[in-house]
Design a protein around this motif. Structure first.
Motif, PDB file in Angstrom:
ATOM      1  N   THR A 141      32.910  43.563  42.804  1.00 48.61           N
ATOM      2  CA  THR A 141      32.685  42.133  42.914  1.00 48.61           C
ATOM      3  C   THR A 141      31.479  41.860  43.799  1.00 48.61           C
TER       4      THR A 141
ATOM      5  N   ALA B 266      24.996  40.587  41.400  1.00 52.06           N
ATOM      6  CA  ALA B 266      25.193  39.176  41.088  1.00 52.06           C
ATOM      7  C   ALA B 266      23.855  38.515  40.800  1.00 52.06           C
TER       8      ALA B 266
ATOM      9  N   LYS C 101      27.237  32.851  35.678  1.00 56.14           N
ATOM     10  CA  LYS C 101      28.698  32.949  35.639  1.00 56.14           C
ATOM     11  C   LYS C 101      29.205  33.470  34.299  1.00 56.14           C
ATOM     12  N   ASN C 102      28.368  33.489  33.258  1.00 53.76           N
ATOM     13  CA  ASN C 102      28.801  33.932  31.940  1.00 53.76           C
ATOM     14  C   ASN C 102      28.583  35.418  31.711  1.00 53.76           C
ATOM     15  N   SER C 103      27.924  36.094  32.631  1.00 51.42           N
ATOM     16  CA  SER C 103      27.670  37.522  32.428  1.00 51.42           C
ATOM     17  C   SER C 103      28.834  38.326  32.995  1.00 51.42           C
ATOM     18  N   SER C 104      29.065  39.499  32.419  1.00 56.82           N
ATOM     19  CA  SER C 104      30.122  40.361  32.909  1.00 56.82           C
ATOM     20  C   SER C 104      29.550  41.737  33.215  1.00 56.82           C
ATOM     21  N   LYS C 105      30.143  42.385  34.172  1.00 54.38           N
ATOM     22  CA  LYS C 105      29.730  43.732  34.582  1.00 54.38           C
ATOM     23  C   LYS C 105      30.423  44.727  33.664  1.00 54.38           C
TER      24      LYS C 105
ATOM     25  N   ASN D 194      40.278  39.621  32.610  1.00 56.26           N
ATOM     26  CA  ASN D 194      39.234  39.712  33.633  1.00 56.26           C
ATOM     27  C   ASN D 194      37.868  39.530  32.986  1.00 56.26           C
ATOM     28  N   LYS D 195      37.418  38.309  32.923  1.00 60.12           N
ATOM     29  CA  LYS D 195      36.166  37.994  32.220  1.00 60.12           C
ATOM     30  C   LYS D 195      34.914  38.428  32.988  1.00 60.12           C
ATOM     31  N   ASP D 196      35.057  38.753  34.271  1.00 61.15           N
ATOM     32  CA  ASP D 196      33.901  39.188  35.055  1.00 61.15           C
ATOM     33  C   ASP D 196      33.518  40.639  34.774  1.00 61.15           C
TER      34      ASP D 196
END
Length: 98
Positions: free
Chosen positions: A21, A25, A29-33, A59-61
């Motif tokens: 987390t 960054a 907010k729409n991108s995911s790792k 888990n959308k992140d």
């Protein structure tokens, strides 16, 4: 036993997600790792697909992507040598080359 494996894997993935987390960054907010999960255990591929699908939906992140290689020892050596190192590894490696 399957339940214990499921809980252990989900806990491991969740801990990895928490540790990542804030890494990289960009403010979007729409991108995911993407988290690369390398699996060398034939017997767990289907179970891991199910667990990963469940984790990704909640888990959308993060987006966990499983890569399976039957010859995990050789495949991992190649990956490490080329710099393509997975974030998580689950493999039964019985021999290591030095």
């Amino acid at each position: 036993m399957k339940r214990l494996v499921k809980i252990s894997v989900l806990t491991g993935v969740a801990l990895l997600a928490l540790s990542l987390t804030g890494c990289g960054a960009t403010g979007n907010k729409n991108s995911s790792k993407e988290v690369k999960f390398f699996n060398g255990k034939t017997e767990s591929v289907e179970l891991m697909d199910d667990l990963i699908e469940e984790f990704n939906s909640k888990n959308k992140d993060f987006k966990v992507v499983q890569e399976f290689q039957k010859d995990a020892s050789s495949a991992l050596q190649t990956k490490f040598a080329s710099g393509d190192v997975p974030d998580i590894v689950s493999a039964d490696i019985t021999r290591l080359h030095r």
